[in-house]
Design a protein around this motif. Structure first.
Motif, PDB file in Angstrom:
ATOM      1  N   CYS A 169     -21.916  22.317 -28.263  1.00  0.00           N
ATOM      2  CA  CYS A 169     -20.820  22.169 -29.093  1.00  0.00           C
ATOM      3  C   CYS A 169     -19.637  21.960 -28.616  1.00  0.00           C
ATOM      4  O   CYS A 169     -18.543  21.994 -28.920  1.00  0.00           O
ATOM      5  N   PRO A 171     -16.695  18.947 -27.340  1.00  0.00           N
ATOM      6  CA  PRO A 171     -16.221  17.910 -27.781  1.00  0.00           C
ATOM      7  C   PRO A 171     -16.271  16.561 -27.033  1.00  0.00           C
ATOM      8  O   PRO A 171     -15.640  15.787 -26.671  1.00  0.00           O
ATOM      9  N   ARG A 173     -17.969  12.574 -26.409  1.00  0.00           N
ATOM     10  CA  ARG A 173     -17.826  11.485 -27.608  1.00  0.00           C
ATOM     11  C   ARG A 173     -18.941  11.359 -28.403  1.00  0.00           C
ATOM     12  O   ARG A 173     -18.742  11.055 -29.388  1.00  0.00           O
ATOM     13  N   TRP A 174     -20.150  11.688 -28.098  1.00  0.00           N
ATOM     14  CA  TRP A 174     -21.339  11.466 -28.881  1.00  0.00           C
ATOM     15  C   TRP A 174     -21.264  12.480 -30.051  1.00  0.00           C
ATOM     16  O   TRP A 174     -21.441  12.261 -31.254  1.00  0.00           O
ATOM     17  N   ASN A 175     -20.788  13.630 -29.799  1.00  0.00           N
ATOM     18  CA  ASN A 175     -20.751  14.866 -30.696  1.00  0.00           C
ATOM     19  C   ASN A 175     -19.537  14.448 -31.616  1.00  0.00           C
ATOM     20  O   ASN A 175     -19.741  14.859 -33.018  1.00  0.00           O
ATOM     21  N   LEU A 176     -18.464  14.120 -31.369  1.00  0.00           N
ATOM     22  CA  LEU A 176     -17.328  13.463 -32.183  1.00  0.00           C
ATOM     23  C   LEU A 176     -17.957  12.622 -32.928  1.00  0.00           C
ATOM     24  O   LEU A 176     -17.391  12.491 -34.247  1.00  0.00           O
ATOM     25  N   SER A 177     -18.251  11.393 -32.582  1.00  0.00           N
ATOM     26  CA  SER A 177     -18.977  10.289 -33.398  1.00  0.00           C
ATOM     27  C   SER A 177     -19.900  10.977 -34.128  1.00  0.00           C
ATOM     28  O   SER A 177     -19.842  10.223 -35.550  1.00  0.00           O
ATOM     29  N   LYS A 179     -19.980  13.450 -35.748  1.00  0.00           N
ATOM     30  CA  LYS A 179     -19.225  14.318 -36.900  1.00  0.00           C
ATOM     31  C   LYS A 179     -18.290  13.362 -37.895  1.00  0.00           C
ATOM     32  O   LYS A 179     -17.607  13.701 -38.597  1.00  0.00           O
ATOM     33  N   ILE A 181     -15.883  11.200 -36.650  1.00  0.00           N
ATOM     34  CA  ILE A 181     -14.589  11.015 -36.110  1.00  0.00           C
ATOM     35  C   ILE A 181     -14.630   9.532 -35.361  1.00  0.00           C
ATOM     36  O   ILE A 181     -15.543   9.207 -34.556  1.00  0.00           O
ATOM     37  N   ILE A 183     -13.780   7.047 -32.706  1.00  0.00           N
ATOM     38  CA  ILE A 183     -13.191   7.074 -31.604  1.00  0.00           C
ATOM     39  C   ILE A 183     -13.428   5.622 -30.878  1.00  0.00           C
ATOM     40  O   ILE A 183     -14.148   4.945 -31.399  1.00  0.00           O
TER      41      ILE A 183
END
Length: 309
Positions: A169, A171, A173-177, A179, A181, A183
């Motif tokens: 969990c 943040p 870059r892969w997790n943000l992408s 979801k 978001i 970037i």
């Protein structure tokens, strides 16, 4: 507990599925003259004046006004329903409807206790906040076979950081992408080689590999190359060391993860945490301060540098 057959019929009507359409076209009406329950078509119920039901309707005798209403339990004998109808026998469609009704009712367990709510999420049938919380957690929270570890000799924020690593969990870059978001890039800022995931920045990155190699040489305890948090926990459970030595190893490993994350954030947000060449020295310094101030198992800095275990 249903105290009368009128209540029983209302209960049955609510429980029988909608697919049983015939039941919806009939209802029980109490005859004010004989005190019997009469099975009347819904279309005819409006034509019956003041509860005076014609004698040709099917009737279920429930006694006069001076006697109490029969309970539902009294209508069952040897696990079967026994009704005393004023007419000899039900025929045709009505008999078929009664058979389907009795099949839907089944054989419920009767009780003389007052009605009460039952909770189906525990064996006792009583509602508790704890059981509700456990039930909701089992549905909403992700399942894991690995228990959550909490180390008292490390700051609370670091323990929460470890928990977020286990749940993937953070943040990165892969997790943000993933979801949605937007970037600029998903490439690891530490090595610029591969998509930034938790596994990459903590174990597979070139910088992480160099730091882990220095730590294994410094500890000199047979620590194998790590590729995940669970692999370290598995190794730690199998190795034979004193509790104090295990605590030191845990502190160093966790400090390394924390330092790699802080170094990464410094690159992303242009906030200098430390230089790449000094990262290993920062890990040893932070681990020493945590152990000295929180567990009091180390005291001498020079001894810590030469013989950490």
């Amino acid at each position: 507990m249903c105290k009368s057959l009128e209540e029983f019929y209302l209960m049955v009507e609510a429980c029988v599925p909608d697919s049983f359409k015939g039941l919806k076209r009939y209802q029980f009406i109490k005859d004010s003259r004989s005190n019997d329950l009469c099975l009347v078509a819904s279309s005819c119920s409006n034509c019956i004046a003041e509860g005076h039901v014609p004698p040709d309707f099917f009737r279920m005798s429930i006694g006069d006004d001076s006697s109490p209403f029969d309970t539902i339990a009294d209508k069952r004998n040897n696990s079967e329903w026994t009704f005393e109808w004023t007419r000899d026998r039900l025929r045709g469609r009505t008999e078929s409807m009664l058979s389907v009704l009795l099949e839907e009712i089944g054989c419920p367990t009767m009780s003389n206790r007052p009605d009460s709510w039952l909770c189906s999420i525990n064996n006792e049938g009583a509602f508790t906040v704890k059981d509700t919380r456990v039930h909701l957690d089992s549905i909403l929270l992700p399942a894991s076979t690995t228990s959550t570890l909490w180390f008292k000799f490390m700051p609370r924020k670091v323990n929460i950081f470890l928990w977020r690593i286990r749940l993937n969990c953070l943040p990165v870059r892969w997790n943000l992408s993933a979801k949605g978001i937007d970037i600029v890039s998903v490439v690891c800022p530490s090595c610029n080689n591969g998509v930034e995931t938790c596994k990459l920045i903590f174990f597979d990155c070139v910088l992480a590999s160099e730091v882990w190699l220095k730590i294994r040489i410094w500890l000199n305890c047979g620590l194998p190359p790590l590729d995940s948090r669970d692999s370290f926990i598995s190794w730690l459970e199998g190795v034979r060391l004193q509790v104090s030595s295990k605590n030191r190893i845990i502190t160093v490993v966790v400090t390394c993860l924390w330092a790699l994350w802080c170094f990464r954030n410094g690159l992303v947000f242009h906030d200098s945490f430390c230089s790449r060449s000094n990262l290993f020295d920062v890990i040893r310094l932070v681990a020493f301060r945590w152990l000295k101030n929180r567990s009091h198992c180390v005291s001498n800095w020079n001894t810590w540098l030469s013989i950490p275990l």
